[in-house]
Design a protein around this motif. Structure first.
Motif, PDB file in Angstrom:
ATOM      1  N   GLU A   1       0.995  -1.107   0.095  1.00  0.00           N
ATOM      2  CA  GLU A   1       0.027   0.123  -0.052  1.00  0.00           C
ATOM      3  C   GLU A   1       0.817   1.244  -0.116  1.00  0.00           C
ATOM      4  O   GLU A   1       0.508   2.237  -0.740  1.00  0.00           O
ATOM      5  CB  GLU A   1      -0.870  -0.152   1.185  1.00  0.00           C
ATOM      6  CG  GLU A   1      -1.732   1.083   1.298  1.00  0.00           C
ATOM      7  CD  GLU A   1      -2.614   0.918   0.222  1.00  0.00           C
ATOM      8  OE1 GLU A   1      -3.143   2.360  -0.225  1.00  0.00           O
ATOM      9  OE2 GLU A   1      -3.015   0.286  -0.407  1.00  0.00           O
ATOM     10  N   THR A   2       1.934   1.195   0.930  1.00  0.00           N
ATOM     11  CA  THR A   2       3.007   2.327   0.840  1.00  0.00           C
ATOM     12  C   THR A   2       3.457   2.596  -0.639  1.00  0.00           C
ATOM     13  O   THR A   2       3.593   3.801  -1.077  1.00  0.00           O
ATOM     14  CB  THR A   2       4.043   1.939   1.742  1.00  0.00           C
ATOM     15  OG1 THR A   2       3.352   2.050   3.117  1.00  0.00           O
ATOM     16  CG2 THR A   2       5.001   3.297   1.785  1.00  0.00           C
ATOM     17  N   TYR A   3       3.810   1.479  -1.277  1.00  0.00           N
ATOM     18  CA  TYR A   3       4.512   1.544  -2.634  1.00  0.00           C
ATOM     19  C   TYR A   3       3.420   2.246  -3.596  1.00  0.00           C
ATOM     20  O   TYR A   3       3.801   3.151  -4.291  1.00  0.00           O
ATOM     21  CB  TYR A   3       5.086   0.132  -3.079  1.00  0.00           C
ATOM     22  CG  TYR A   3       5.174   0.206  -4.468  1.00  0.00           C
ATOM     23  CD1 TYR A   3       6.458   0.527  -4.806  1.00  0.00           C
ATOM     24  CD2 TYR A   3       4.342  -0.382  -5.532  1.00  0.00           C
ATOM     25  CE1 TYR A   3       6.814   0.644  -6.086  1.00  0.00           C
ATOM     26  CE2 TYR A   3       4.831  -0.311  -6.832  1.00  0.00           C
ATOM     27  CZ  TYR A   3       5.980  -0.044  -7.092  1.00  0.00           C
ATOM     28  OH  TYR A   3       6.245   0.055  -8.524  1.00  0.00           O
ATOM     29  N   ARG A   4       2.142   1.675  -3.456  1.00  0.00           N
ATOM     30  CA  ARG A   4       1.166   2.078  -4.197  1.00  0.00           C
ATOM     31  C   ARG A   4       0.869   3.770  -4.044  1.00  0.00           C
ATOM     32  O   ARG A   4       0.880   4.600  -5.141  1.00  0.00           O
ATOM     33  CB  ARG A   4      -0.155   1.494  -4.402  1.00  0.00           C
ATOM     34  CG  ARG A   4      -0.281   0.119  -4.860  1.00  0.00           C
ATOM     35  CD  ARG A   4      -1.566  -0.478  -5.114  1.00  0.00           C
ATOM     36  NE  ARG A   4      -2.020  -0.754  -3.761  1.00  0.00           N
ATOM     37  CZ  ARG A   4      -1.899  -1.841  -2.833  1.00  0.00           C
ATOM     38  NH1 ARG A   4      -1.366  -2.710  -3.540  1.00  0.00           N
ATOM     39  NH2 ARG A   4      -2.717  -2.118  -1.633  1.00  0.00           N
ATOM     40  N   GLN A   5       1.024   4.260  -2.787  1.00  0.00           N
ATOM     41  CA  GLN A   5       0.730   5.588  -2.454  1.00  0.00           C
ATOM     42  C   GLN A   5       1.922   6.241  -2.963  1.00  0.00           C
ATOM     43  O   GLN A   5       1.720   7.591  -3.609  1.00  0.00           O
ATOM     44  CB  GLN A   5       0.548   5.996  -0.949  1.00  0.00           C
ATOM     45  CG  GLN A   5      -0.609   5.313  -0.522  1.00  0.00           C
ATOM     46  CD  GLN A   5      -0.647   5.449   1.139  1.00  0.00           C
ATOM     47  OE1 GLN A   5       0.024   5.894   1.645  1.00  0.00           O
ATOM     48  NE2 GLN A   5      -1.822   4.875   1.677  1.00  0.00           N
ATOM     49  N   LEU A   6       3.027   5.698  -2.731  1.00  0.00           N
ATOM     50  CA  LEU A   6       4.298   6.709  -3.352  1.00  0.00           C
ATOM     51  C   LEU A   6       4.122   6.893  -4.939  1.00  0.00           C
ATOM     52  O   LEU A   6       4.676   7.763  -5.297  1.00  0.00           O
ATOM     53  CB  LEU A   6       5.697   5.860  -2.746  1.00  0.00           C
ATOM     54  CG  LEU A   6       6.901   6.472  -3.601  1.00  0.00           C
ATOM     55  CD1 LEU A   6       7.070   7.770  -2.558  1.00  0.00           C
ATOM     56  CD2 LEU A   6       8.149   5.499  -3.016  1.00  0.00           C
ATOM     57  N   ARG A   7       3.933   5.581  -5.487  1.00  0.00           N
ATOM     58  CA  ARG A   7       3.843   5.675  -7.117  1.00  0.00           C
ATOM     59  C   ARG A   7       2.823   6.800  -7.387  1.00  0.00           C
ATOM     60  O   ARG A   7       2.866   7.308  -8.322  1.00  0.00           O
ATOM     61  CB  ARG A   7       3.499   4.297  -7.550  1.00  0.00           C
ATOM     62  CG  ARG A   7       3.395   4.225  -8.949  1.00  0.00           C
ATOM     63  CD  ARG A   7       3.033   2.500  -9.554  1.00  0.00           C
ATOM     64  NE  ARG A   7       3.110   2.603 -10.809  1.00  0.00           N
ATOM     65  CZ  ARG A   7       2.739   1.544 -11.614  1.00  0.00           C
ATOM     66  NH1 ARG A   7       2.772   0.494 -10.798  1.00  0.00           N
ATOM     67  NH2 ARG A   7       2.669   1.580 -13.037  1.00  0.00           N
ATOM     68  N   HIS A   8       1.524   6.629  -6.605  1.00  0.00           N
ATOM     69  CA  HIS A   8       0.614   7.639  -7.051  1.00  0.00           C
ATOM     70  C   HIS A   8       0.992   9.075  -6.845  1.00  0.00           C
ATOM     71  O   HIS A   8       0.756  10.091  -7.841  1.00  0.00           O
ATOM     72  CB  HIS A   8      -0.619   7.328  -6.411  1.00  0.00           C
ATOM     73  CG  HIS A   8      -1.890   8.518  -6.497  1.00  0.00           C
ATOM     74  ND1 HIS A   8      -2.491   8.299  -7.459  1.00  0.00           N
ATOM     75  CD2 HIS A   8      -2.313   9.322  -5.766  1.00  0.00           C
ATOM     76  CE1 HIS A   8      -3.480   9.455  -7.540  1.00  0.00           C
ATOM     77  NE2 HIS A   8      -3.274  10.116  -6.438  1.00  0.00           N
ATOM     78  N   ARG A   9       1.916   9.449  -5.722  1.00  0.00           N
ATOM     79  CA  ARG A   9       2.249  10.695  -5.729  1.00  0.00           C
ATOM     80  C   ARG A   9       3.368  11.141  -6.939  1.00  0.00           C
ATOM     81  O   ARG A   9       3.500  12.283  -7.164  1.00  0.00           O
ATOM     82  CB  ARG A   9       2.868  10.884  -4.312  1.00  0.00           C
ATOM     83  CG  ARG A   9       2.069  10.685  -3.151  1.00  0.00           C
ATOM     84  CD  ARG A   9       2.546  10.696  -1.726  1.00  0.00           C
ATOM     85  NE  ARG A   9       1.481  10.637  -0.905  1.00  0.00           N
ATOM     86  CZ  ARG A   9       1.982  10.587   0.644  1.00  0.00           C
ATOM     87  NH1 ARG A   9       3.202  10.510   0.788  1.00  0.00           N
ATOM     88  NH2 ARG A   9       1.050  10.370   1.483  1.00  0.00           N
ATOM     89  N   LEU A  10       3.994  10.226  -7.178  1.00  0.00           N
ATOM     90  CA  LEU A  10       5.185  10.300  -8.187  1.00  0.00           C
ATOM     91  C   LEU A  10       4.740  10.300  -9.401  1.00  0.00           C
ATOM     92  O   LEU A  10       5.529  10.800 -10.491  1.00  0.00           O
ATOM     93  CB  LEU A  10       6.401   9.414  -7.995  1.00  0.00           C
ATOM     94  CG  LEU A  10       7.238   9.433  -6.689  1.00  0.00           C
ATOM     95  CD1 LEU A  10       8.238   8.264  -6.570  1.00  0.00           C
ATOM     96  CD2 LEU A  10       7.941  10.724  -6.649  1.00  0.00           C
ATOM     97  N   GLU A  11       3.642   9.871  -9.842  1.00  0.00           N
ATOM     98  CA  GLU A  11       3.208  10.013 -10.992  1.00  0.00           C
ATOM     99  C   GLU A  11       3.083  11.161 -11.836  1.00  0.00           C
ATOM    100  O   GLU A  11       3.405  11.114 -13.042  1.00  0.00           O
ATOM    101  CB  GLU A  11       1.602   9.251 -11.149  1.00  0.00           C
ATOM    102  CG  GLU A  11       0.907   9.042 -12.543  1.00  0.00           C
ATOM    103  CD  GLU A  11       1.631   7.739 -13.089  1.00  0.00           C
ATOM    104  OE1 GLU A  11       1.671   7.710 -14.483  1.00  0.00           O
ATOM    105  OE2 GLU A  11       2.537   7.058 -12.521  1.00  0.00           O
TER     106      GLU A  11
END
Length: 522
Positions: free
Chosen positions: A15-25
């Motif tokens: 979940e942390t990875y998905r959130q980080l990926r979403h922020r960096l998108e």
């Protein structure tokens, strides 16, 4: 229980990875958009490079015997004894006969035309690059920074899909397969290269004391050998030259901001401004292919809005007269390799053909990454005077771009060859008059082409100890033969003179200096 506990540990991490990926998108999309290139721009790059190669061959053809044969001023023996970093790299050095050089020129011209048309673009392009490298290596004394930039940019461009649009290759594939734009490490390298040239040149100019004081452009245009066309008249407007000086420095120093950070119409607008500056360079300075190569380097910065607007300017009546793509495709046929791959896939070898295609794609990616790193590492190291490890040193194509930097030269030279006859008379070796130190009304016309000027600069350096004097001696022997053809066997010796004139920056000419380059008994 053990599996559940593992999932509980993995869950939060995922979940942390998905959130980080979403922020960096958004950052990823922003970076990607800055290195994305319209395939129409790449097609324009291909066409432009093909035309530049043809123009280069045409200019060199006029002096093909003098500069590339054993009967000229730079025979194969001189090639083997000088510029050791180019030794063994030239196919043109396999023979010193005129017919052999003419044959290679014709072959290179045919490949350049095929490249411009986009016929087997990558293969033909690499053959054109190999022939260009061979030609340049045959006589490096003729080269300037534009020649080096040409071979570097052509190599980088060949890593991108230059034949995606407006090409015979595109007709073979069909319009449905054409991509609107591409982004890769190759496009990043192609965009970064001109920015390295501009940024590094801005730093090098800052190390001088004229560009950032607004005086350099006036000094540069006072150099009568380098100044042509419109440049011969601009020297009378010092205030305008100061404004243009600061504008050019601003474009160089701000190139990353203007061309890389921007996007869309704004990026295209800035690219056109730079191209306008290069057009001004062509109209004022004798710097060879440099303005054309720089203009080609900026074509990838022209974004889709530009090409769409350009398309609207083409009359529909003109496009309607063109033969349909299907008709052309039926006439041209599919490439042999495409037919081979299709046949193998029909016979059940789809996995192997997929592997070959994936391997080739991966190889291009690796080469593109290495090229991009090379631009950044070597370019930064040169401008910061950082000593790279010996393992990374390369004798050819280091990223050094010092055109008119750190300061423009404050003087210019021209050359004359004087023949001494048996009677004791001293006359122009190639004409009927006498050699004088009188300043010519237009010193740029003392040279046939910019390559002639570069070669004579090397002859002067050779006469003063560079390249062990080989180039100066060979030139003097060639001049003896020319003088004998002009004046008969009465020629006893020749003397090559160099005349140096300080530039009249303040409007007044100082006395012309006269130096002996080399003396040769005929």
């Amino acid at each position: 229980m053990g599996v559940a506990s593992k999932l509980e540990r993995v869950g939060p991490d995922a979940e942390t990875y998905r959130q980080l990926r979403h922020r960096l998108e958004p950052v990823y999309r922003w970076v990607r958009s800055r290195f994305e290139v319209d395939t129409r721009a790449l097609a324009a790059v291909r066409i432009s490079f093909g035309l530049i190669l043809l123009v280069d061959l045409f200019i060199r053809w006029g002096n093909i015997e003098r500069f590339y044969t054993n009967d000229g001023a730079y025979p194969i023996e001189a090639y083997e004894a000088t510029y050791s970093q180019f030794t063994g790299l030239s196919i043109h050095a396999l023979s010193g006969e005129l017919w052999f050089q003419q044959l290679l020129f014709v072959i290179a011209g045919l490949f350049a035309m095929a490249f411009a048309l986009g016929y087997r673009t990558r293969l033909v392009g690499f053959v054109s690059l190999a022939l260009l490298l061979s030609l340049q290596a045959r006589n490096p004394a003729l080269l300037n920074g534009g020649d080096k930039l040409l071979r570097v940019l052509l190599f980088l461009a060949l890593l991108t899909p230059l034949g995606e649009r407006w090409s015979i290759d595109a007709l073979r594939r069909g319009s449905a397969r054409a991509r609107e734009s591409v982004v890769s490490f190759a496009t990043a390298a192609l965009l970064i290269q001109p920015l390295m040239v501009f940024s590094q040149n801005a730093v090098l100019k800052h190390q001088g004391d004229t560009w950032y004081e607004g005086e350099a452009l006036q000094i540069a245009l006072s150099n009568d050998v380098m100044t042509i066309f419109l440049g011969n008249h601009l020297a009378s407007y010092p205030a305008l030259l100061e404004v243009l000086n600061w504008a050019w420095v601003g474009l160089l120093a701000g190139s990353v901001l203007f061309l890389l950070v921007t996007d869309g119409r704004l990026r295209a607008a800035f690219a056109l401004v730079y191209m306008g500056a290069f057009a001004g360079m062509f109209l004022t300075m004798s710097v060879g292919l440099f303005p054309f190569v720089l203009t080609t380097a900026l074509l990838p910065f022209l974004t889709p809005p530009f090409w769409s607007a350009l398309r609207r300017l083409v009359p529909t009546s003109l496009t309607d007269r063109l033969p349909s793509a299907s008709r052309l495709r039926s006439f041209i046929g599919q490439p042999v390799e495409r037919r081979v791959f299709d046949a193998l896939e029909r016979r059940g070898y789809e996995s192997k053909t997929s592997f070959v295609r994936a391997y080739c794609s991966s190889l291009l990616t690796v080469i593109s990454v290495l090229a991009l790193l090379s631009i950044l590492v070597y370019g930064t190291a040169y401008v910061t005077d950082y000593d790279l490890p010996d393992e990374l040193e390369t004798p050819v194509d280091q990223q050094s771009w010092g055109l008119y930097a750190p300061n423009p030269t404050e003087g210019y030279s021209w050359y004359a060859v004087e023949a001494q006859l048996e009677s004791g008379d001293e006359i122009d070796a190639f004409g009927d008059g006498n050699v004088t130190a009188d300043r010519p009304p237009d010193a740029s016309k003392e040279y046939d082409t910019f390559r002639d000027r570069k070669f004579m600069e090397t002859v002067w350096a050779s006469g003063n100890g560079d390249t062990n004097g080989v180039i100066a001696v060979d030139y003097a022997e060639w001049a003896c033969e020319r003088a004998t053809e002009t004046h008969g066997d009465s020629v006893e010796s020749i003397t090559v003179h160099r005349f140096y004139q300080p530039s009249p920056v303040d409007g007044e000419y100082e006395e012309t200096g006269r130096f002996t380059v080399i003396e040769q008994t005929c």
